[in-house]
Design an enzyme around this catalytic site. Structure first.
Site, PDB file in Angstrom:
ATOM      1  N   HIS A 152      80.608  83.011 150.948  1.00 47.59           N
ATOM      2  CA  HIS A 152      79.689  84.317 151.521  1.00 47.59           C
ATOM      3  C   HIS A 152      80.179  85.434 152.284  1.00 47.59           C
ATOM      4  O   HIS A 152      79.854  85.267 154.247  1.00 47.59           O
ATOM      5  CB  HIS A 152      78.471  83.340 152.935  1.00 47.59           C
ATOM      6  CG  HIS A 152      78.640  81.648 151.960  1.00 47.59           C
ATOM      7  ND1 HIS A 152      77.190  81.925 151.362  1.00 47.59           N
ATOM      8  CD2 HIS A 152      78.538  80.429 152.261  1.00 47.59           C
ATOM      9  CE1 HIS A 152      77.318  80.797 151.033  1.00 47.59           C
ATOM     10  NE2 HIS A 152      77.854  79.823 151.402  1.00 47.59           N
ATOM     11  N   SER A 282      88.859 112.069 152.850  1.00 45.58           N
ATOM     12  CA  SER A 282      88.156 112.486 153.890  1.00 45.58           C
ATOM     13  C   SER A 282      88.066 113.687 153.772  1.00 45.58           C
ATOM     14  O   SER A 282      88.688 114.204 154.842  1.00 45.58           O
ATOM     15  CB  SER A 282      87.423 112.127 155.026  1.00 45.58           C
ATOM     16  OG  SER A 282      86.608 112.280 155.894  1.00 45.58           O
TER      17      SER A 282
END
Length: 473
Positions: A152, A282
């Protein structure tokens, strides 16, 4: 490159030349001519009035397609197959009258589609093998390196970096098994005629049913296939297309799982995909190293997984022996699925060949969580020494909550060492806290899996070379 016309990015940016050629007009039309030659040879061998001289003439012009003649003719008759029959006949005047004898358009169209899909699956198979090999090397190298495992996406019992890689490999082995199976079952349409009854061939062979059966076998042999479908309408069952694209979608599932895991690991700064020396992550944040290749894998995989609906719906909506609503859809959905998977596997080859592992970051994250995970062992030792299990459990729970609430360093071992109820020094607790004690059989499972399951699956491919994929954009 035309800058004023749309071009599929799968062709201009992502897929390899080898795969793109398979779905090119040149490959298609040359395959048509090979099929016309196979048909003429089969009819000659079965006694029709077709001479070896006519067949030799067809073979002499199998590769040099006169596209201008075919395109000019198509503008007049609006039929691609008959335009190419006409153009072929211009080059082969002696054989012009017997080209396409007894056949319908699907003879060249459908048989060519099966041939191209089969060749494309073999490219996919080869690249799958390459990815499995590279991931196997990675798994072997890091089979004993402890890392924090997640369920999870919450910290769970530790595993090893190599064991985690075996999960990616296992998915790909299922895909390889599917690819091999589908390749082994590929069959040609053969020569079935307008509604699949072979009525035109029964006429040509003067009612000889055995010759009608034999012609399919001969064509399959000449084109390198084991057989033709026993029955069909005008076309082969479109379930074949859905079966093929379903396999491609399965590969996309596996690749997406891997690429998403890498994206998460790169966020954790534990493992990164390759990053070129001059690559910019970026435009605004110069320090960033974005997982752009893995993101592209996810993106292209999503396309293939949704594309599988096209052949499913097409197969489900074919009316009786033939409708033409499959044609435009097939021209898009089948080639694009293969080109996308080719691009996905190129990315998979590239990323799996250059994964960067940050051992210190992995160790740090594990050290932050491991004290919580080993508390059951600590508690059991204390109970054996005479402690009360419920009281010890409550002490651990309270200390754990304090640490989580503070947001500081995990100093649980120091806290427990100061409590005489646990009866252990800090040194003794740290000795218990060695990560390799908590990975279970992960290293041994990895070794067994690579030496047995993977080795057996890759045994037929010893002669295959592993490609090195270069990503240009």
């Amino acid at each position: 490159m035309a800058r004023d016309t749309y071009e599929s990015p799968l062709s201009s940016r992502y897929a390899d030349k080898e795969m793109k050629y398979l779905f090119s007009p040149d490959k298609k039309f040359k395959t048509w001519r090979r099929l016309w030659i196979a048909l003429a040879e089969a009819e000659h061998e079965l006694g029709l009035n077709i001479s070896q001289e006519q067949i030799d003439e067809l073979k002499a012009h199998a590769e040099d397609i006169n596209y201008e003649d075919a395109e000019a003719r198509e503008r007049i008759v609006r039929h691609d197959v008959m335009s190419h029959v006409y153009a072929y006949g211009l080059q082969c005047p002696k054989a012009a009258g017997i080209i396409h004898l007894g056949a319908t358009s699907c003879y060249v169209g459908d048989n060519t589609d099966v041939i191209i899909m089969t060749e494309a699956l073999r490219i996919v198979e080869k690249k799958l093998v390459g990815v499995i090999r590279q991931l196997s090397e990675f798994a072997e190298k890091y089979k004993s390196l402890p890392t924090l495992a997640f369920t999870h996406f919450q910290p769970a019992q530790p595993t090893t970096v190599g064991k985690r890689a075996t999960l990616w490999i296992q998915d790909l082995l299922l895909d390889l098994e599917d690819v091999r199976y589908v390749i082994s079952t590929m069959k040609l349409l053969g020569c079935k005629g307008t509604t699949g009854t072979q009525a035109s061939f029964l006429k040509l062979f003067d009612g000889d049913h055995e010759k009608c059966k034999r012609i399919d076998k001969l064509i399959a042999e000449k084109m390198g296939f084991p057989d033709c479908f026993a029955v069909s309408g005008q076309t082969y069952s479109r379930k074949l297309d859905s079966r093929v694209v379903n396999v491609l979608a399965g590969i996309a599932q596996s690749a997406s799982k891997f690429s998403n895991d890498i994206r998460l690991l790169q966020h954790l700064k534990e493992i990164e995909e390759p990053f070129e020396a001059n690559q910019i992550g970026s435009s605004a944040m110069a320090y960033k190293r974005n997982p752009m290749r893995s993101e592209r894998m996810t993106s292209l995989s999503r396309y293939v997984m949704t594309d599988v609906l096209n052949p499913y719906i097409t197969a489900a909506t074919q009316w009786f022996e033939r409708t033409l609503d499959d044609s435009a859809n097939k021209r898009l959905s089948i080639p694009e699925a293969f080109l996308a998977v080719d691009a996905i596997l190129n990315l998979y080859l590239n990323v799996s060949d250059g994964l960067v592992v940050y051992k210190n970051a992995i160790a740090t994250h594990l050290a932050e969580e491991l004290p919580f995970m080993m508390t059951e062992d600590i508690m059991m030792d204390a109970v054996k020494a005479g402690g009360n299990r419920q009281e010890l459990h409550e002490k651990i729970r309270k200390q754990s909550q304090i640490i989580k609430s503070s947001g500081g360093r995990n100093d649980l071992l120091e806290r427990l060492a100061q409590d005489p109820a646990f009866g252990k020094s800090l040194e003794e607790l740290k000795e218990l806290c060695r990560p390799e004690k908590y990975v279970g059989r992960a290293p041994e499972q990895t070794t067994d899996f690579l030496n047995e399951t993977v080795a057996q699956a890759l045994a037929p491919y010893e002669a295959f070379e592993t490609e090195k994929a270069e990503i240009n954009v």
